[in-house]
Motif scaffolding. Structure first.
Motif, short mmCIF file in Angstrom:
data_model
loop_
_atom_site.label_atom_id
_atom_site.label_comp_id
_atom_site.label_asym_id
_atom_site.label_seq_id
_atom_site.Cartn_x
_atom_site.Cartn_y
_atom_site.Cartn_z
N ASP A 14 0.82 -1.22 -0.07
CA ASP A 14 -0.07 -0.08 0.06
C ASP A 14 0.87 1.16 -0.14
O ASP A 14 0.42 2.14 -0.54
CB ASP A 14 -0.93 -0.06 1.26
N HIS A 204 -7.50 3.70 6.53
CA HIS A 204 -6.94 4.87 5.81
C HIS A 204 -7.10 6.11 6.57
O HIS A 204 -8.06 6.54 7.29
CB HIS A 204 -7.57 4.67 4.54
N LEU A 518 -7.36 -1.19 -2.29
CA LEU A 518 -7.51 -1.71 -0.97
C LEU A 518 -7.30 -0.92 -0.13
O LEU A 518 -6.06 -0.20 0.05
CB LEU A 518 -6.82 -3.08 -0.60
#
Ligand SMILES: [Zn+2]
Length: 518
Positions: A14, A204, A518
């Motif tokens: 990520d 997030h 994601l």
């Protein structure tokens, strides 16, 4: 329920996908090695199907890194899962992480599938992954915006078909701690087979709540937290590993959980990721910012001097910051430089003191005092690239000032031959890059230019980061020097050499990166 929380680091997946250009295999290995020293439980090493380079990175990490579980990402489709299985195979403890969007918006707008069709895809992909690897994780992408009943069915089906870990990502950073707590509560209370798997979270930071949401989920039964070093990641980033881990340590009284991370490796890991990814850390960043342990108010300083815990909830030593501030100068011998490098986390075999010490002396002569950051920058500029450069900048002379047309002269050596060119430009940096263009014979479009001081003092090392575009792709160039024009020239040369490498190794390393959200 166990009180051990697993730390799943996704800096290399990520975090990396949010960088303007991919990390090289060597850079990824260097970070993975440090993550193993930090003792994270799982390293998500990449997304193997997304590009040949990513596949090689995951496979190399799986082969070379001992300790943590090595995980790769795969969409819930056969070709992704098979590529992922192949890439993680060499690991002692491999994991396949497959995912599918489950929210209405993802189902209807992206996948165009009904709820039942999604459940079938989940069952099939988890089953296929389990047939290739004993450790499978499933993520319900955009779980934060998925209907509650459907999310419970998704988790149940994933576990029923063999997922050992089910992740509940807040993909878009939309949830709040109380809402997220109720999602985790529902999963814990309503999914009949929930005791057969670990529930994970992946938050997030779009609204600045990533750490808070993750910790709240832990309080409500999540036992794996996905995070990144310095919180890097898509958009506003992911939950920061150092924050999640230090909350669990400092507030053990409240959370009553443990994790296996060696917190004294936090600072070293933070600096390595900052330097390798060229992503600066804000000074007031929790835990790892340069001000995180600086007390500026007189009352606070007085209090800390008398008794540390008056204003200090954790010690600098607990994250690996040393009090020892003995400064290095050009008089420091190779023994002392080596011992400082070792205290910064470099292993004996990483240090080639014979070649490093003269470089250190050159810097010390220019700067006077050499700080730890200078040493790390010097070491990294030495070891980052594993393939030799095509062009080497040997000489640079610039003229500029008020009422003068900025000009630059460069001498560049390639395959033993030196070539000199001069150019004028809008400024000395512009003139320098134009002169370099003339020698190498191709033009690069600079999209972003960023200058940072990366150490203290008037003669601080400046680091220039350039993001540039050429027909071969997007590249990041880094250059460090006490002189900003020289640092800019080095960063530009870094881009030039990366393009040359890409031309040389293409099509092997070239490939379109399909990025998951994601
Ligand atoms: Zn994410």
């Amino acid at each position: 329920m166990t009180n051990e929380v697993l730390i799943f680091d996704t800096t290399l997946r990520d975090g990396e996908q949010a960088l303007p250009a991919s990390l090289s295999v060597g850079q990824k290995i260097r970070i993975a090695r440090q993550l193993a020293l930090l003792k994270v439980d799982v390293i998500e090493a990449g997304f193997p199907i997304s590009s040949p380079g990513d596949f090689i990175s995951v496979e190399t990490i799986a082969r070379e890194i001992q300790g943590p579980i090595i995980c790769g990402l795969a969409r819930a489709v056969e070709k992704d899962i098979l590529a992922c299985a192949k890439a993680v195979k060499p690991a002692k403890r491999p994991r396949i992480h497959t995912f599918l969007g489950t929210s209405t918006i993802h189902r209807e707008k992206k996948l165009r599938r009904s709820q039942d069709e999604c459940l079938t895809m989940i069952a099939q992909s988890v089953k296929l992954a389990r047939s290739k690897c004993p450790d499978v994780q499933f993520s319900a992408e955009d779980a934060g915006r998925t209907e509650r009943d459907f999310l419970c069915r998704v988790v149940e089906i994933a576990i029923k078909n063999g997922a050992r870990t089910v992740n509940i990502p807040d993909t878009v950073g939309y949830t709040t701690p109380e809402i997220f707590a109720s999602i985790i509560d529902d999963i814990m209370n309503r999914v009949p087979n929930v005791d057969k798997a670990v529930i994970a979270v992946h938050c997030h930071n779009d609204l600045g709540l990533a750490t808070s949401n993750s910790i709240t989920a832990v309080k409500h039964g999540a036992r794996q937290v996905e995070c990144t070093i310095n919180g890097i990641g898509e958009r506003a980033g992911n939950a920061a590993l150092e924050e999640v881990v230090m909350i669990m340590k400092v507030r053990r009284d409240y959370l009553a959980v443990t994790c296996g991370v060696d917190t004294t490796e936090i600072m070293r890991t933070s600096k390595l990721v900052r330097d390798v990814c060229a992503m600066p850390v804000q000074a007031n960043k929790a835990v790892v910012g340069s001000n995180a342990f600086a007390h500026s108010s007189g009352i606070h300083q007085d209090g800390v001097l008398k008794f540390k815990s008056t204003y200090e909830i954790m010690t600098p030593q607990s994250i690996g910051l040393k009090d020892n501030k003995m400064n290095l100068t050009s008089r420091s011998g190779s023994h002392m430089v080596r011992s400082r490098l070792e205290s910064l986390g470099y292993r004996e075999k990483d240090i080639d003191i014979e070649t490093f010490h003269p470089k250190f002396k050159t810097l010390a002569d220019k700067k006077g005092t050499v700080y730890d950051d200078d040493l790390v920058a010097l070491m990294e500029s030495d070891t980052i690239e594993e393939i030799a450069d095509t062009y080497k900048l040997e000489y640079l002379n610039v003229t500029g000032g008020m009422g003068v047309i900025p000009t630059a002269t460069v001498r560049i050596v390639s395959e033993g031959k030196a070539r000199e060119e001069a150019a004028s430009g809008d400024g000395v940096v512009d003139a320098t890059t134009k002169a370099i263009d003339r020698v190498v014979g191709f033009k690069i479009e600079v999209k972003d230019y960023h200058l940072d001081a990366i150490s203290e003092g008037r003669e601080a090392l400046g680091r220039v980061k350039i993001v540039a575009v050429s027909p071969e792709g997007t590249f990041t160039g880094i250059g460090t020097s006490t002189d900003i024009v020289e640092a800019s020239a080095k960063a530009y040369m870094d881009v030039v050499n990366k393009i040359c490498r890409m031309r040389k190794y293409a099509p092997k390393l070239r490939g379109k990166r399909a990025k998951p959200s994601l």
